[in-house]
Enzyme design. Sequence first.
Site, mmCIF file in Angstrom:
data_model
loop_
_atom_site.group_PDB
_atom_site.id
_atom_site.type_symbol
_atom_site.label_atom_id
_atom_site.label_comp_id
_atom_site.label_asym_id
_atom_site.label_seq_id
_atom_site.Cartn_x
_atom_site.Cartn_y
_atom_site.Cartn_z
ATOM 1 N N ALA A 65 0.875 -1.171 0.000
ATOM 2 C CA ALA A 65 0.000 0.000 0.000
ATOM 3 C C ALA A 65 0.918 1.228 0.000
ATOM 4 O O ALA A 65 2.083 1.148 0.393
ATOM 5 C CB ALA A 65 -0.890 -0.024 1.223
ATOM 6 N N GLY A 108 0.640 -4.812 0.958
ATOM 7 C CA GLY A 108 -0.610 -4.804 0.193
ATOM 8 C C GLY A 108 -0.463 -5.463 -1.173
ATOM 9 O O GLY A 108 -1.448 -5.965 -1.726
ATOM 10 N N GLU A 111 -1.027 -8.953 -0.435
ATOM 11 C CA GLU A 111 -2.449 -9.110 -0.089
ATOM 12 C C GLU A 111 -3.313 -9.103 -1.357
ATOM 13 O O GLU A 111 -4.251 -9.883 -1.488
ATOM 14 C CB GLU A 111 -2.867 -8.010 0.887
ATOM 15 C CG GLU A 111 -2.208 -8.218 2.255
ATOM 16 C CD GLU A 111 -2.432 -7.064 3.206
ATOM 17 O OE1 GLU A 111 -2.054 -5.922 2.853
ATOM 18 O OE2 GLU A 111 -2.984 -7.277 4.288
ATOM 19 N N GLU A 131 4.808 -4.996 7.070
ATOM 20 C CA GLU A 131 4.115 -3.909 7.774
ATOM 21 C C GLU A 131 4.668 -3.668 9.171
ATOM 22 O O GLU A 131 4.726 -2.537 9.644
ATOM 23 C CB GLU A 131 2.608 -4.209 7.853
ATOM 24 C CG GLU A 131 1.853 -4.025 6.547
ATOM 25 C CD GLU A 131 1.866 -5.230 5.622
ATOM 26 O OE1 GLU A 131 2.669 -6.170 5.844
ATOM 27 O OE2 GLU A 131 1.076 -5.241 4.656
HETATM 28 N N1 CAA Z 1 4.665 3.239 -0.741
HETATM 29 C C1 CAA Z 1 5.050 4.394 -1.297
HETATM 30 N N2 CAA Z 1 6.176 4.531 -2.023
HETATM 31 C C2 CAA Z 1 6.947 3.437 -2.175
HETATM 32 C C3 CAA Z 1 6.610 2.193 -1.617
HETATM 33 C C4 CAA Z 1 5.381 2.109 -0.871
HETATM 34 N N3 CAA Z 1 4.948 0.950 -0.346
HETATM 35 N N4 CAA Z 1 7.569 1.301 -1.923
HETATM 36 C C5 CAA Z 1 8.480 1.965 -2.657
HETATM 37 N N5 CAA Z 1 8.117 3.255 -2.801
HETATM 38 C C6 CAA Z 1 8.826 4.327 -3.516
HETATM 39 C C7 CAA Z 1 10.045 4.765 -2.735
HETATM 40 O O1 CAA Z 1 9.673 5.681 -1.719
HETATM 41 C C8 CAA Z 1 10.876 5.399 -3.835
HETATM 42 O O2 CAA Z 1 10.360 6.664 -4.116
HETATM 43 P P1 CAA Z 1 11.362 7.940 -4.221
HETATM 44 O O3 CAA Z 1 12.218 7.624 -5.424
HETATM 45 O O4 CAA Z 1 10.424 9.086 -4.426
HETATM 46 O O5 CAA Z 1 12.138 7.975 -2.947
HETATM 47 C C9 CAA Z 1 10.577 4.502 -5.034
HETATM 48 O O6 CAA Z 1 9.349 3.810 -4.730
HETATM 49 C C10 CAA Z 1 11.643 3.443 -5.263
HETATM 50 O O7 CAA Z 1 11.828 2.738 -4.047
HETATM 51 P P2 CAA Z 1 13.252 2.529 -3.357
HETATM 52 O O8 CAA Z 1 14.180 3.650 -3.697
HETATM 53 O O9 CAA Z 1 13.011 2.269 -1.901
HETATM 54 O O10 CAA Z 1 13.740 1.208 -4.109
HETATM 55 P P3 CAA Z 1 14.726 0.083 -3.582
HETATM 56 O O11 CAA Z 1 14.970 -0.816 -4.742
HETATM 57 O O12 CAA Z 1 15.902 0.693 -2.876
HETATM 58 O O13 CAA Z 1 13.890 -0.719 -2.441
HETATM 59 C C11 CAA Z 1 11.943 -1.857 -1.565
HETATM 60 C C12 CAA Z 1 12.760 -1.468 -2.819
HETATM 61 C C13 CAA Z 1 12.738 -2.828 -0.694
HETATM 62 C C14 CAA Z 1 10.677 -2.532 -2.058
HETATM 63 C C15 CAA Z 1 11.597 -0.599 -0.753
HETATM 64 O O14 CAA Z 1 11.071 0.385 -1.613
HETATM 65 C C16 CAA Z 1 10.592 -0.821 0.351
HETATM 66 O O15 CAA Z 1 10.918 -1.350 1.405
HETATM 67 N N6 CAA Z 1 9.325 -0.392 0.126
HETATM 68 C C17 CAA Z 1 8.257 -0.452 1.121
HETATM 69 C C18 CAA Z 1 7.746 -1.859 1.304
HETATM 70 C C19 CAA Z 1 6.709 -1.898 2.390
HETATM 71 O O16 CAA Z 1 6.950 -1.603 3.536
HETATM 72 N N7 CAA Z 1 5.468 -2.282 2.028
HETATM 73 C C20 CAA Z 1 4.356 -2.378 2.946
HETATM 74 C C21 CAA Z 1 3.528 -1.155 2.875
HETATM 75 S S1 CAA Z 1 2.292 -1.078 4.156
HETATM 76 C C22 CAA Z 1 0.981 -1.970 3.578
HETATM 77 O O17 CAA Z 1 1.041 -2.561 2.509
HETATM 78 C C23 CAA Z 1 -0.235 -1.941 4.475
HETATM 79 C C24 CAA Z 1 -1.327 -2.887 4.166
HETATM 80 O O18 CAA Z 1 -1.352 -3.996 4.609
HETATM 81 C C25 CAA Z 1 -2.492 -2.464 3.363
#
Ligand code: CAA
Length: 257
Positions: A65, A108, A111, A131
Amino acid sequence: MAYQNILVETRGHVGLVTLHRPQALNALNETLIGELNEALAGFESNPQIGCTVITGSEKAFAAGADVKEMAGKSYIESYLGRFLDGWTRISETRKPVIAAVSGFCLGGGLELAMMCDFIIASDTARFALPEITLGIMPGAGGTQRLPRFIGKAKAMDLILTGRMMDATEAERCGLVARIVTPETLLDEALSAAAKVASYSQPIVMMAKETVNRAQETSLSEGARFERRLFLSMFATEDQKEGMKAFIEKRKPEFLNR
Ligand code: CAA
């Protein structure tokens, strides 16, 4: 229909939705979920379409998400705004949906993939419910679907540690139906979907509903439900055609009735 966050096309009798927010690794914001629901509803009501594939990019199916959209939310705003309610509709589609997953399939994103009927993954796929690392827990069905799919021990391991699992482990524990190469992922998923779409639509829909019943009810109730639907199939023209074609050694021509 022009969408901002997804690409929608048809391939024969298959609907194809490509999640397309490359700048955010396909993070699922509310607009994207609304668009996805709209696209799926379009395929549901299109008699030419028998199955849908949802895919992402080679780097990410979806990285969760949208954290940036969620970060500032208050409880009352998310409660009154029914935050995440729209996601549930994806799991309510009657026609089958296949997830074709490459790269990150997190939070998400996982999910969403679990709301599909099965997952075909490329060997680069990485699955996690991270999460916990953000100070929350999964909120779009992850704590309920994952233990049902892969058992409590591994679900707890993934949800409490937030660790990533590779495609091989995901297939071994039953989350993923097949692993293919990234180059063949879309073709494999489209060809599986085309096969599903070649069968009788109402029969496919009943089979999907019956398998899903297994997740939610006792064995005896599920078997009773299966028997009722199975017997009702003898009221369809497609049952007559399917069996007649077998006996006459020809390909059946299903009429979806
Ligand atoms: N939400 C918003 N933006 C996201 C994102 C997310 N879930 N995942 C990645 N992005 C964005 C990053 O912020 C980045 O944007 P900027 O260039 O503007 O900074 C862009 O996508 C590229 O990401 P990274 O630079 O982080 O890329 P990476 O290759 O270094 O890392 C990754 C990849 C390991 C997937 C890392 O992006 C990451 O950990 N992302 C978040 C994963 C996460 O925590 N997901 C769970 C979300 S909560 C949820 O899903 C709740 C639910 O149950 C409904």
